[in-house]
Write a protein that holds these residues in place. Structure first.
Motif, short mmCIF file in Angstrom:
data_model
loop_
_atom_site.label_atom_id
_atom_site.label_comp_id
_atom_site.label_asym_id
_atom_site.label_seq_id
_atom_site.Cartn_x
_atom_site.Cartn_y
_atom_site.Cartn_z
N LEU A 31 37.95 34.06 42.22
CA LEU A 31 36.79 33.86 43.11
C LEU A 31 37.03 34.54 44.45
CD1 LEU A 31 36.01 30.08 42.52
CD2 LEU A 31 34.43 31.96 42.12
N ASN A 32 38.24 34.43 44.95
CA ASN A 32 38.61 34.97 46.25
C ASN A 32 38.62 36.50 46.24
OD1 ASN A 32 39.53 34.66 48.97
ND2 ASN A 32 41.59 35.16 48.26
N GLU A 33 38.90 37.10 45.09
CA GLU A 33 39.05 38.55 45.00
C GLU A 33 38.29 39.07 43.76
OE1 GLU A 33 42.79 41.64 44.92
OE2 GLU A 33 43.19 39.54 45.27
N PRO A 34 36.97 39.09 43.82
CA PRO A 34 36.17 39.41 42.63
C PRO A 34 36.31 40.85 42.11
CG PRO A 34 34.76 39.15 44.54
CD PRO A 34 36.13 38.76 44.97
N HIS A 35 36.85 41.76 42.89
CA HIS A 35 37.00 43.15 42.44
C HIS A 35 38.46 43.46 42.10
CE1 HIS A 35 32.86 43.72 43.48
NE2 HIS A 35 33.08 43.26 44.71
N MET A 36 39.19 42.46 41.71
CA MET A 36 40.61 42.59 41.39
C MET A 36 40.81 43.52 40.18
SD MET A 36 43.19 39.44 40.40
CE MET A 36 42.51 38.44 41.69
N LYS A 37 41.80 44.39 40.28
CA LYS A 37 42.13 45.32 39.20
C LYS A 37 43.04 44.65 38.18
CE LYS A 37 40.30 48.97 41.30
NZ LYS A 37 38.89 48.96 41.27
N GLU A 105 35.16 42.77 52.37
CA GLU A 105 35.73 42.07 51.23
C GLU A 105 36.72 41.03 51.70
OE1 GLU A 105 37.75 43.02 46.98
OE2 GLU A 105 36.11 44.17 47.80
N THR A 106 36.81 39.94 50.98
CA THR A 106 37.75 38.89 51.27
C THR A 106 39.16 39.42 51.05
OG1 THR A 106 36.16 37.34 50.39
CG2 THR A 106 38.40 36.54 50.62
N PRO A 107 40.09 39.14 51.97
CA PRO A 107 41.44 39.64 51.77
C PRO A 107 42.08 39.03 50.52
CG PRO A 107 41.35 38.10 53.63
CD PRO A 107 39.94 38.33 53.15
N ALA A 108 42.89 39.84 49.88
CA ALA A 108 43.58 39.39 48.66
C ALA A 108 44.62 38.33 49.01
CB ALA A 108 44.25 40.58 47.99
N VAL A 109 44.95 37.51 48.03
CA VAL A 109 46.01 36.53 48.21
C VAL A 109 47.31 37.30 48.38
CG1 VAL A 109 47.27 34.65 47.09
CG2 VAL A 109 44.80 34.81 46.84
N GLY A 110 48.02 37.03 49.47
CA GLY A 110 49.25 37.75 49.76
C GLY A 110 50.42 37.29 48.92
N PHE A 111 51.51 38.03 49.01
CA PHE A 111 52.71 37.75 48.23
C PHE A 111 53.24 36.35 48.51
CE2 PHE A 111 57.35 37.69 47.88
CZ PHE A 111 57.49 37.99 46.53
N LEU A 112 53.37 36.00 49.77
CA LEU A 112 53.91 34.68 50.12
C LEU A 112 53.01 33.56 49.60
CD1 LEU A 112 56.14 33.11 51.51
CD2 LEU A 112 54.86 33.27 53.64
N GLY A 166 32.97 35.01 41.14
CA GLY A 166 33.20 35.49 42.50
C GLY A 166 32.20 36.55 42.90
N THR A 167 31.87 37.46 41.99
CA THR A 167 30.88 38.47 42.31
C THR A 167 29.50 37.85 42.48
OG1 THR A 167 30.63 38.97 39.96
CG2 THR A 167 32.09 40.39 41.23
N ARG A 168 29.23 36.77 41.78
CA ARG A 168 27.93 36.11 41.90
C ARG A 168 27.84 35.25 43.15
NH1 ARG A 168 27.63 34.64 35.65
NH2 ARG A 168 26.88 36.64 34.93
N LEU A 169 28.96 34.66 43.54
CA LEU A 169 28.96 33.76 44.70
C LEU A 169 29.22 34.49 46.01
CD1 LEU A 169 30.98 30.81 43.15
CD2 LEU A 169 28.54 30.88 43.55
N SER A 170 29.73 35.69 45.94
CA SER A 170 30.11 36.55 47.05
C SER A 170 30.63 35.80 48.27
CB SER A 170 28.97 37.50 47.40
OG SER A 170 27.85 36.80 47.87
N ASP A 171 29.81 35.53 49.27
CA ASP A 171 30.30 34.99 50.53
C ASP A 171 30.77 33.54 50.45
OD1 ASP A 171 27.69 34.16 50.10
OD2 ASP A 171 27.22 34.07 52.24
#
Length: 194
Positions: A31-37, A105-112, A166-171
């Motif tokens: 949801l947080n990163e809808p364009h994830m590869k 775009e919402t920032p991706a979940v970081g490593f930590l 996530g793409t449907r809910l966007s913001d």
């Protein structure tokens, strides 16, 4: 315990049961990163699967080395999971609420954050080490690997579901993801305390 079909079915059942928290967190990440590869999806699911492999083995080792100290630690597991997931979920919720319209775009979940999520969702798998304490090392390793593989597959599914919504809910996706993480932390806490 001997190698048998029952052993493998039991391992798969453990994997499904233990993966449910990671599945929900994966959905929140999607949801947080809808364009994830695909590569990032594999890395996230691999992180959860890796922690689900490591934790039962750590529990198994604890039983065979420092069982008394580990039993004392067990009562803190729900508190640790709650604090970790509430922190990450609260951060996502805060960032989603204060997000300005115009950000791309919402920032991706970081490593930590991903490592914290991995620990929080797999910390209850430490107790599996007690359940498999009678197994020889090879069977304990096989069970942990099966649990990790099942978790990986389930998390890929969670990421895909999260991405679709996530793409449907966007913001609103980041806010929903934060709420889900906090709810999972509360669920782990309540289940562990009761």
């Amino acid at each position: 315990m001997e190698w048998s079909v029952l052993f493998f079915l039991n391992s798969i059942a453990f994997g499904v049961g233990l993966a449910m928290d990671a599945f929900s967190v994966s959905m929140a990440n999607g949801l947080n990163e809808p364009h994830m590869k695909a590569g990032r999806m594999s890395a996230i699911a691999g992180t959860f699967g890796g922690f689900q492999i490591a934790m039962p083995l750590i529990g198994w080792l604890c039983v065979h080395t420092i069982a008394v100290q580990f039993k004392a630690f067990q009562r803190f597991i729900p508190w640790i999971a709650l604090l970790l997931l509430a922190f990450i979920g609260g951060k996502m919720l805060y960032e989603g609420i204060r997000k300005r319209t115009g950000e791309e775009e919402t920032p991706a979940v970081g490593f930590l954050s991903l490592m914290v999520q991995g620990i929080a969702t797999s910390i209850d798998a430490l107790s599996v080490g007690f359940a498999i304490a009678d197994y020889p090392w090879s069977m304990a390793l096989a069970e942990a690997l099966i649990i990790g593989i099942v978790t990986f597959g389930i998390c890929i599914g969670g990421l895909m579901i999260g991405k679709r919504f996530g793409t449907r809910l966007s913001d609103k996706a980041q806010i929903l993801g934060g709420v889900i993480l906090i709810a999972i932390g509360l669920e782990i806490f309540v289940r562990g305390v009761l």
